[in-house]
Enzyme design. Structure first.
Site, PDB file in Angstrom:
ATOM      1  N   TYR A  30       0.824  -1.215   0.000  1.00  0.00           N
ATOM      2  CA  TYR A  30       0.000   0.000   0.000  1.00  0.00           C
ATOM      3  C   TYR A  30       0.854   1.261   0.000  1.00  0.00           C
ATOM      4  CZ  TYR A  30      -4.112  -2.844   0.832  1.00  0.00           C
ATOM      5  OH  TYR A  30      -5.116  -3.763   0.701  1.00  0.00           O
TER       6      TYR A  30
ATOM      7  N   ASP B  66      -1.407 -18.663   2.889  1.00  0.00           N
ATOM      8  CA  ASP B  66      -2.311 -19.556   2.156  1.00  0.00           C
ATOM      9  C   ASP B  66      -2.862 -20.643   3.077  1.00  0.00           C
ATOM     10  OD1 ASP B  66       0.374 -20.183   2.183  1.00  0.00           O
ATOM     11  OD2 ASP B  66       0.368 -21.311   0.323  1.00  0.00           O
TER      12      ASP B  66
ATOM     13  N   ASP C  71      -5.876  -7.216   4.704  1.00  0.00           N
ATOM     14  CA  ASP C  71      -7.037  -6.819   3.894  1.00  0.00           C
ATOM     15  C   ASP C  71      -7.804  -8.062   3.442  1.00  0.00           C
ATOM     16  OD1 ASP C  71      -8.665  -5.105   2.293  1.00  0.00           O
ATOM     17  OD2 ASP C  71      -7.484  -5.675   0.539  1.00  0.00           O
TER      18      ASP C  71
END
Ligand code: ATP
Length: 331
Positions: free
Chosen positions: A122, A202, A226
């Site tokens: 970000y 994952d 997020d």
């Protein structure tokens, strides 16, 4: 108190939340400021100076979702607010509401998510190396990683949470996620009573779906935070439910995890629960413990009754009907 209604379903859920907060009897003077496309149309700026002026004075804001136009070189409003106001912690409690029939309704999901809020992918550092090749820079610093790890562990200690899991992909991003992990380990060493573990992102996704009850507090760099937040929202009934808080040392902005949901904007379909639960966090932050508890318990009561729920959680009530039911339960 600063109120940023935002765009899309923002004004609808903000109005509903203000009414519910007022019904608790707490005296709050709202200062309404515009950000997002509404502000762009009215003032020619996505984030007018008065938003910062108001927040620098009030130190606390309640915010609806805002649209950042895609392309055109606009920096995301949320990213700009978080960076400029030093809101380095994004805290998202994910809990099942009573009576809500989700796929996981018989599993006691109660997660606290601590997402780093200022860096990672970000950072907004992207460029074209040569035509056809672009680069996005993932920035991880020791400073920001230590800060979010401390915030997570201090919260765990204060709130009696016993397990902290750091989520990463350090097997691939050995340096950046490696540094994040190193900082989490360093902080964990100061909290021997809290069980610390690490999980590759994952695998974390799969484990969260298979056995969400095994998790307590998660600490993550920005992007994984997020993604995992939306996954976690799915466990407890969707984006209409989950609240959030952007916390810094001097300022705090409370906002739902969901975005502007343009598909349902203006149709009285939006579920204001997420912003109302964000207001519960805001009231507690302001020391208004009683009002905070009243609003939370009215929400839980409304869900347990199950008669006035919005369509995203299986009901047929409008935003207004749900809000009226919450207000009745407050009173
Ligand atoms: P952003 O990129 O701004 O985060 P998004 O496009 O990823 O936004 P959201 O706007 O968060 O996604 O919403 C995704 C979908 O979830 C919406 O299209 C809507 O159908 C549903 N949704 C989100 N928030 C709510 C809500 N408060 N009430 C009901 N449905 C919602």
């Amino acid at each position: 108190m600063t109120l940023i209604p935002g765009d899309g379903i923002g004004p609808e859920v903000a109005e509903a939340t203000m009414r519910a907060v007022e019904a608790t009897g707490v005296a709050i003077e709202w200062e309404r400021v515009e950000a997002g496309v509404t502000a762009l149309e009215e003032y020619g700026e996505l984030l007018p100076g008065e938003v910062f002026a108001s927040l620098e004075y009030s130190h606390v804001g309640l915010k609806g979702p805002t649209t950042t136009p895609v392309g055109g070189g606009h920096q995301s409003i949320n990213v700009a607010l978080r960076k400029k106001l030093g809101l380095y912690t994004n805290f998202r409690p994910v809990r099942m509401l009573p009576g809500l029939k989700t796929r996981f309704h018989d599993v006691p999901v109660n997660l606290a998510i601590f997402r780093e809020n200022t860096e990672d992918l970000y950072s907004g550092l992207e460029h074209e190396v040569i035509p056809g090749v672009v680069e996005s820079l993932k920035i991880i610093t020791q400073h920001a990683s230590m800060r979010i790890a401390r915030a997570a562990f201090e919260y765990a200690k204060r709130e009696g949470r016993c397990k902290v899991a750091a989520i990463h992909k350090a097997n691939i991003m050995k340096m950046s996620d490696g540094l994040f992990l190193q900082c989490c380990r360093e902080v964990a060493a100061h909290f021997p009573a809290i069980e610390y573990s690490e999980l590759i992102v994952d695998n974390a996704c799969m484990q969260l779906v298979m056995r969400p009850q095994a998790f307590d507090l998660l600490v993550l760099p920005n992007l994984y935070g997020d993604i995992i937040s939306d996954l976690a929202a799915g466990l407890v009934g969707g984006l209409g439910i989950v609240p959030g808080a952007n916390l810094g040392d001097h300022c705090a902005i409370f906002e739902a995890v969901h975005g502007t949901a343009p598909d349902i904007a203006g149709k009285e379909l939006a579920n204001p629960t997420a912003l109302m639960q964000s207001a519960v966090l805001m009231l507690a932050h302001l020391g208004e413990r009683e009002a905070s508890a009243r609003l939370q318990s009215a929400l839980e009561h409304t869900y347990a009754e199950g008669e006035h729920l919005t369509s995203d959680v299986g009901g047929s009530a409008s935003t207004g009907e749900f809000t009226e039911a919450v207000i009745r339960n407050i009173r």
